[in-house]
Structure formats: C-alpha cells, structure tokens
Design an enzyme around this catalytic site. Structure first.
Site, short mmCIF file in Angstrom:
data_model
loop_
_atom_site.label_atom_id
_atom_site.label_comp_id
_atom_site.label_asym_id
_atom_site.label_seq_id
_atom_site.Cartn_x
_atom_site.Cartn_y
_atom_site.Cartn_z
CG HIS A 1 -2.04 -0.90 0.98
ND1 HIS A 1 -2.27 -2.20 1.02
CD2 HIS A 1 -3.33 -0.55 0.61
CE1 HIS A 1 -3.43 -2.66 0.87
NE2 HIS A 1 -4.25 -1.60 0.79
CG HIS B 1 2.80 -3.29 6.49
ND1 HIS B 1 3.60 -4.39 5.78
CD2 HIS B 1 1.60 -2.91 5.51
CE1 HIS B 1 2.79 -4.69 4.63
NE2 HIS B 1 1.74 -4.12 4.49
#
Length: 205
Positions: free
Chosen positions: A125, A180
């Site tokens: 992303h 993440h």
C-alpha cells in the site's frame, strides 16, 4: 612467551547482531505506535484508507481514466504500466524476504490480493500510494500545459496536495492499523518513488 592473540572478530556475527538489533527496534517502535493510537483512531477509518489503495480497486479505476478528458492522457500510460510493475516488484521482494506480518495484525479483516501479500516487507500500500503521488507530481507540468490558461493550475495544485496527503496518511495508517512494521512502510514508500521515476522517464508514450 608472547600472550595469545585474541581471535579475529567475526564480522558475519557482528552483522547479524546489528540486523537483529535494528529489527528489534523496528518491531518495538511499530508496536508502540500501534498500541498508543488505538484509543484515538477508529480502525474503520484505516480500513477505508486500506481499501482506497487496494490494487483490486485502484487498478480498474485507473483503467477507467482512459475515458477521461485529454489532459490526463499523458499521465495514464505510466500510471497503468507502473501499477503493474509495482505489483510485480512487490511480489518478488515479498517472496524473497518472506517477513511475517506483526503478530497483532487482525488477519480476519485483511483480504490479500495475491499470495505474496501474506508477507509484510515491504508495504504494498505504501509503495502504491507513493508511486501514484510521485508520478502525479512528476507529470504535473505536462498536465498543466493541457489545462485552460485561465485555470492557472490552481485546481491541479489542490489535487496534487490532496494526493500527497492521501499517500502520507495511508502509509502511516499501515503501521497504526497493525498491518506493517515501520521499516516495511519506509522501504515500500522508497520503492514507490523509484518506480515513479522509472515510469515517468521510460513508460511514457
């Protein structure tokens, strides 16, 4: 008799120790950022940002821009080809490093686009949004030339600002949502910027 010499330093072990230390710092910092912001930021806002940069949504929207006004045409070939390049590059890197996602990541709310998305490093992303923002920034002069003179590019400047805000907030949200680690997002953003430079210089038609 001379005293025995100390054994030579094991550079390989020292390197592994440094990498382990950096990974430990990265893991700790990422968890602290995630846990500290949970009471203040609703997860559904982060999930909306996650959806906005999902390849399965973003790529079809990019293809639909082929029906857009002429002023966007110089931007489209590097955008579409760059998104495909980004998907390929990220898959290769993820499958090479195979870093697991944070243990506190809620996998039940995550839908992966490709099997490589099960891995954490780097953030797809962050790479995607930074690629789009960087490419839009690099293409601004070309798009501005195609706009009406009376507009003076004010609308374009506003759009560029909005795109960069979206890119930064989405990237940060990957850590706050627990998807993440910080290093995943940082390196993902770097990959996206490099891909934008490549697409801008070599994928324009």
């Amino acid at each position: 008799m001379d005293p025995p010499k100390p054994p030579p330093a094991n550079k390989s072990a020292a390197g592994r120790s440094l990498i382990g230390y950096l990974i430990s710092m990265d893991t700790t910092l990422s968890y602290k950022l995630h846990s500290l912001t949970q009471p203040f930021f609703p997860s559904f806002l982060f999930l909306i940002l996650e959806l906005s940069a999902d390849f399965r949504l973003f790529f079809p929207i990019s293809l639909s821009l082929l029906l857009s006004p002429t002023l966007l045409r110089p931007f489209l070939p590097p955008l579409i080809l760059g998104l495909l390049l980004d998907l390929l590059v990220l898959c290769v890197i993820k499958l090479t490093f195979r870093r697991s996602r944070p243990l506190y990541n809620h996998t039940h709310s995550m839908n992966v686009a490709v099997p490589a998305d099960h891995f954490s490093f780097p953030s797809g992303h962050a790479s995607r949004v930074c690629f789009v923002a960087s490419l839009a920034h690099l293409s601004a002069a070309t798009i501005r030339q195609a706009m009406a003179p009376e507009d003076e590019g004010k609308a374009l400047n506003f759009v560029l600002l909005a795109v960069w805000v979206w890119a930064v907030v989405t990237s940060v949200s990957r850590v706050l949502l627990g998807r993440h680690f910080v290093s995943d997002v940082f390196f993902g953003a770097c990959v996206g910027v490099l891909e934008a430079l490549f697409a801008f210089h070599f994928l324009r038609f």
